[in-house]
Design a protein around this motif. Structure first.
Motif, PDB file in Angstrom:
ATOM      1  N   SER A 243       8.997  -9.115  55.531  1.00 61.54           N
ATOM      2  CA  SER A 243       7.892  -9.780  56.247  1.00 61.54           C
ATOM      3  C   SER A 243       7.197  -8.785  57.166  1.00 61.54           C
ATOM      4  CB  SER A 243       8.432 -10.952  57.074  1.00 61.54           C
ATOM      5  OG  SER A 243       9.262 -11.773  56.293  1.00 61.54           O
ATOM      6  N   PRO A 244       6.312  -7.949  56.616  1.00 61.56           N
ATOM      7  CA  PRO A 244       5.656  -6.945  57.471  1.00 61.56           C
ATOM      8  C   PRO A 244       4.680  -7.608  58.445  1.00 61.56           C
ATOM      9  CG  PRO A 244       4.754  -6.876  55.242  1.00 61.56           C
ATOM     10  CD  PRO A 244       5.877  -7.861  55.221  1.00 61.56           C
ATOM     11  N   PRO A 245       4.691  -7.221  59.706  1.00 62.12           N
ATOM     12  CA  PRO A 245       3.776  -7.828  60.686  1.00 62.12           C
ATOM     13  C   PRO A 245       2.319  -7.624  60.256  1.00 62.12           C
ATOM     14  CG  PRO A 245       5.422  -6.463  61.784  1.00 62.12           C
ATOM     15  CD  PRO A 245       5.549  -6.195  60.323  1.00 62.12           C
ATOM     16  N   GLY A 246       1.579  -8.735  60.167  1.00 55.03           N
ATOM     17  CA  GLY A 246       0.169  -8.659  59.780  1.00 55.03           C
ATOM     18  C   GLY A 246      -0.055  -8.235  58.348  1.00 55.03           C
ATOM     19  N   GLY A 247       1.017  -8.263  57.521  1.00 56.36           N
ATOM     20  CA  GLY A 247       0.869  -7.874  56.118  1.00 56.36           C
ATOM     21  C   GLY A 247       0.684  -6.381  55.917  1.00 56.36           C
ATOM     22  N   ASP A 248       1.064  -5.577  56.908  1.00 53.94           N
ATOM     23  CA  ASP A 248       0.885  -4.124  56.838  1.00 53.94           C
ATOM     24  C   ASP A 248       2.034  -3.492  56.049  1.00 53.94           C
ATOM     25  OD1 ASP A 248       0.375  -1.464  57.249  1.00 53.94           O
ATOM     26  OD2 ASP A 248       1.094  -1.440  59.322  1.00 53.94           O
ATOM     27  N   LEU A 249       1.756  -3.090  54.794  1.00 54.39           N
ATOM     28  CA  LEU A 249       2.818  -2.557  53.934  1.00 54.39           C
ATOM     29  C   LEU A 249       3.211  -1.120  54.286  1.00 54.39           C
ATOM     30  CD1 LEU A 249       1.817  -3.935  50.397  1.00 54.39           C
ATOM     31  CD2 LEU A 249       3.286  -4.967  52.121  1.00 54.39           C
ATOM     32  N   SER A 250       2.507  -0.506  55.261  1.00 58.58           N
ATOM     33  CA  SER A 250       2.859   0.865  55.643  1.00 58.58           C
ATOM     34  C   SER A 250       3.887   0.895  56.770  1.00 58.58           C
ATOM     35  CB  SER A 250       1.602   1.626  56.073  1.00 58.58           C
ATOM     36  OG  SER A 250       1.056   1.035  57.247  1.00 58.58           O
ATOM     37  N   GLU A 251       4.357  -0.297  57.228  1.00 59.64           N
ATOM     38  CA  GLU A 251       5.324  -0.308  58.346  1.00 59.64           C
ATOM     39  C   GLU A 251       6.712   0.127  57.847  1.00 59.64           C
ATOM     40  OE1 GLU A 251       7.786  -3.096  59.177  1.00 59.64           O
ATOM     41  OE2 GLU A 251       7.692  -3.426  57.035  1.00 59.64           O
ATOM     42  N   PRO A 252       7.607   0.558  58.757  1.00 63.40           N
ATOM     43  CA  PRO A 252       8.855   1.238  58.365  1.00 63.40           C
ATOM     44  C   PRO A 252       9.776   0.453  57.435  1.00 63.40           C
ATOM     45  CG  PRO A 252       8.477   1.490  60.723  1.00 63.40           C
ATOM     46  CD  PRO A 252       7.444   0.546  60.221  1.00 63.40           C
ATOM     47  N   VAL A 253       9.960  -0.865  57.655  1.00 66.07           N
ATOM     48  CA  VAL A 253      10.928  -1.627  56.843  1.00 66.07           C
ATOM     49  C   VAL A 253      10.466  -1.690  55.390  1.00 66.07           C
ATOM     50  CG1 VAL A 253      12.185  -3.787  56.594  1.00 66.07           C
ATOM     51  CG2 VAL A 253      11.554  -2.998  58.869  1.00 66.07           C
ATOM     52  N   THR A 254       9.170  -1.960  55.180  1.00 65.36           N
ATOM     53  CA  THR A 254       8.632  -2.024  53.816  1.00 65.36           C
ATOM     54  C   THR A 254       8.756  -0.670  53.141  1.00 65.36           C
ATOM     55  OG1 THR A 254       7.041  -3.661  54.604  1.00 65.36           O
ATOM     56  CG2 THR A 254       6.644  -2.738  52.434  1.00 65.36           C
ATOM     57  N   GLN A 255       8.379   0.384  53.848  1.00 65.15           N
ATOM     58  CA  GLN A 255       8.426   1.723  53.253  1.00 65.15           C
ATOM     59  C   GLN A 255       9.862   2.158  52.945  1.00 65.15           C
ATOM     60  OE1 GLN A 255       5.805   3.702  52.196  1.00 65.15           O
ATOM     61  NE2 GLN A 255       4.761   1.765  52.567  1.00 65.15           N
ATOM     62  N   ALA A 256      10.784   1.824  53.839  1.00 64.42           N
ATOM     63  CA  ALA A 256      12.203   2.152  53.599  1.00 64.42           C
ATOM     64  C   ALA A 256      12.711   1.422  52.359  1.00 64.42           C
ATOM     65  CB  ALA A 256      13.036   1.776  54.817  1.00 64.42           C
ATOM     66  N   THR A 257      12.279   0.151  52.198  1.00 62.11           N
ATOM     67  CA  THR A 257      12.722  -0.652  51.056  1.00 62.11           C
ATOM     68  C   THR A 257      12.129  -0.129  49.751  1.00 62.11           C
ATOM     69  OG1 THR A 257      12.804  -2.578  52.529  1.00 62.11           O
ATOM     70  CG2 THR A 257      12.892  -3.020  50.185  1.00 62.11           C
ATOM     71  N   LEU A 258      10.841   0.231  49.763  1.00 62.69           N
ATOM     72  CA  LEU A 258      10.177   0.694  48.550  1.00 62.69           C
ATOM     73  C   LEU A 258      10.754   2.007  48.026  1.00 62.69           C
ATOM     74  CD1 LEU A 258       6.405  -0.141  49.184  1.00 62.69           C
ATOM     75  CD2 LEU A 258       8.032  -1.332  47.752  1.00 62.69           C
ATOM     76  N   LYS A 259      11.364   2.790  48.907  1.00 63.40           N
ATOM     77  CA  LYS A 259      11.989   4.043  48.464  1.00 63.40           C
ATOM     78  C   LYS A 259      13.232   3.772  47.624  1.00 63.40           C
ATOM     79  CE  LYS A 259      10.501   6.647  52.529  1.00 63.40           C
ATOM     80  NZ  LYS A 259      10.930   7.134  53.851  1.00 63.40           N
ATOM     81  N   ILE A 260      13.791   2.574  47.758  1.00 68.19           N
ATOM     82  CA  ILE A 260      15.098   2.272  47.168  1.00 68.19           C
ATOM     83  C   ILE A 260      14.990   1.382  45.933  1.00 68.19           C
ATOM     84  CG2 ILE A 260      17.378   1.262  47.647  1.00 68.19           C
ATOM     85  CD1 ILE A 260      16.351   1.594  50.744  1.00 68.19           C
ATOM     86  N   VAL A 261      14.182   0.293  46.030  1.00 67.60           N
ATOM     87  CA  VAL A 261      14.180  -0.721  44.969  1.00 67.60           C
ATOM     88  C   VAL A 261      13.365  -0.265  43.765  1.00 67.60           C
ATOM     89  CG1 VAL A 261      14.515  -2.610  46.598  1.00 67.60           C
ATOM     90  CG2 VAL A 261      12.202  -1.976  45.936  1.00 67.60           C
ATOM     91  N   LYS A 262      13.634  -0.914  42.601  1.00 69.18           N
ATOM     92  CA  LYS A 262      12.955  -0.543  41.351  1.00 69.18           C
ATOM     93  C   LYS A 262      11.844  -1.527  40.984  1.00 69.18           C
ATOM     94  CE  LYS A 262      15.691   2.940  40.094  1.00 69.18           C
ATOM     95  NZ  LYS A 262      16.526   2.885  38.919  1.00 69.18           N
ATOM     96  N   VAL A 263      11.810  -2.677  41.655  1.00 73.94           N
ATOM     97  CA  VAL A 263      10.774  -3.677  41.358  1.00 73.94           C
ATOM     98  C   VAL A 263      10.084  -4.076  42.655  1.00 73.94           C
ATOM     99  CG1 VAL A 263      10.278  -5.953  40.374  1.00 73.94           C
ATOM    100  CG2 VAL A 263      12.097  -4.568  39.389  1.00 73.94           C
ATOM    101  N   PHE A 264       8.751  -4.102  42.624  1.00 75.13           N
ATOM    102  CA  PHE A 264       7.956  -4.422  43.806  1.00 75.13           C
ATOM    103  C   PHE A 264       7.009  -5.558  43.444  1.00 75.13           C
ATOM    104  CE2 PHE A 264       3.741  -3.261  45.840  1.00 75.13           C
ATOM    105  CZ  PHE A 264       4.038  -3.767  47.082  1.00 75.13           C
TER     106      PHE A 264
END
Length: 442
Positions: A243-264
């Protein structure tokens, strides 16, 4: 049921009803000691349970959600994330996966959720019937309720508790899916605890070890050979909402997750505002399992699946480019061929990708139904292109009576799928009539 670290010969096993802390069996170890076995097992939740070996994931976890199964599938034993702003439908997508995914056990972790959302889940799930067994869905579901008013330490532990329970069922040879809703709340708990421990903060105040902790969590997914038996294979699929604040996909939690998962599965607030659900943006999302899963599906007898999905995605991408031209100079600047592409893309969006989670038929679509529906729309596109070459006007192609039936094919029950074949025959007949110069009557 024998805990890890205990092996030997079963010398006694009891029959009857027991509490989880009563002895149900005794095992004699190679050293001659006798160990009591009870149903309850203890395991440190931050440590992954052991297994014999990992298998590369290739078998799809079918969800019955057309946009996921067709374009962005997740493998059994794979990892996926659903980032999206408030109100874009993350929780509903996860509820749909919990209800319909072909996992034998589902673990749903409500991490830092509002109390009324968890209450809805607790009230709704016992009333839902499992489509495969007819039993209440609750019988194969584990719910971990961690509401936003609970202590932060409990929130930080809830994610680990959920995945350890999931691993326990995986070790029995089940296919398990864990839904973590949401990992952003878990990361906020990490940040709060890190602040209280006076650790050096990283980006946006999150601890510097945020990425490694997220990786440790997602890496516990996988399809494995279980300990104790060569034949027993278990799979653990992890789907995390962010749940990125304001829908900002560049925030740390989203970016940390995208480095790991195979499906977005990227949720789009614009789609949600237009009432297009699931609001998964097909131009932003991706799946790194797509090629392997397409090969697996074709091997199961669904011929042409890979080519059809690629062509459908190509049409949707072409639509995005054409819409830019339309916005600049108007639709009159497009050729009839391009306008037909827009019509086919609209049909894909509205008749195929749009799915009503609250409709008793449309809430779930089997792979066979998805294949027939997708072929129907692509057949309209191909036959329309041929008709244009033969000199038929686009207005006649787009006003065919059969188009209404194509749009309503999603509401045809699974038991009556032969009706989709009848619509296909009708489509071919009406297109043939147009090409031969005849008039098609409604």
């Amino acid at each position: 049921m024998v805990p890890y670290g205990v092996e030997g010969e079963i010398v006694e096993i009891n029959e009857g009803e027991f509490t989880v802390v009563e002895t149900i069996a005794k095992v004699k170890t190679p050293k001659g000691e006798t160990k009591d076995i009870m149903m309850m097992q203890k395991w440190p939740v931050r440590k992954g349970r052991p297994y014999k070996g990992k298998i590369p994931p290739a078998e799809p976890m079918l969800t019955g959600q057309r946009i996921i199964d067709t374009f962005f599938p997740v493998a059994k034993g794979g990892t996926a994330c659903i980032p999206g702003p408030f109100g874009s439908g993350k929780t509903v997508v996860q509820h749909q996966l919990a209800k319909w995914a072909d996992a034998e056990v589902v673990v749903y972790v409500g991490c830092g959720e509002r109390g009324n959302e968890m209450t809805d889940v607790l009230m709704e799930f016992p009333e839902l019937k499992d489509p495969k067994s007819g039993e209440p869905l609750m019988k194969r579901t584990v719910l971990i309720a961690n509401t936003s008013n609970m202590p932060v330490a409990a929130r930080e532990a809830s994610i680990y508790t959920g995945i350890t329970i999931a691993e326990y069922f995986r070790d029995m040879g089940y296919s398990v899916a864990i839904m973590a809703d949401s990992t952003s709340r878990w990361a906020e708990a990490l940040r709060e605890m890190s602040g209280r421990l006076e650790e050096m903060p990283g980006e946006e105040g999150y601890p510097a070890y945020l990425t490694s902790r997220a990786a440790e969590f997602y890496e516990r997914a996988g399809k494995v050979y279980c300990l104790g038996s060569d034949e027993r294979v278990g799979a653990l699929t992890v789907v995390g909402a962010v749940s990125p604040p304001g829908g900002d996909l560049s925030e740390p939690v989203t970016q940390a997750t995208l480095k790991i998962v195979k499906v977005f599965w990227g949720l789009d607030s614009n789609l949600a505002y237009r009432r297009h659900f699931p609001a998964i943006n097909w131009l932003l999302s991706y799946s790194l399992y797509l090629d392997k899963i397409s090969n697996y599906i074709e091997e199961q007898g669904y011929k042409g699946w890979g080519e059809m999905t690629k062509e459908a995605m190509k049409i949707l991408q072409e639509e995005a480019e054409l819409q830019e031209i339309v916005r600049l100079v108007g639709i009159d600047a497009l050729s009839e061929k391009d306008r037909l592409t827009l019509e086919a893309a609209r049909s894909l969006r509205e008749d195929y990708l749009h799915q009503n989670a609250f409709h008793e038929v449309d809430t779930y679509a089997s792979l066979t139904k998805q294949l027939k529906m997708l072929k129907l729309i692509l057949d309209f596109y191909h036959l329309g292109q041929e008709a244009l070459k033969q000199g038929v006007y686009l207005s006649k192609i787009t006003s065919l009576p059969v188009r209404e039936k194509i749009a309503r094919a999603k509401y045809i029950p699974e038991a009556e799928m032969v009706k989709i074949d009848e619509i296909s025959s009708e489509l071919h007949m009406q297109m043939d009539t147009l090409v031969k110069g005849g008039e098609v009557n409604a």
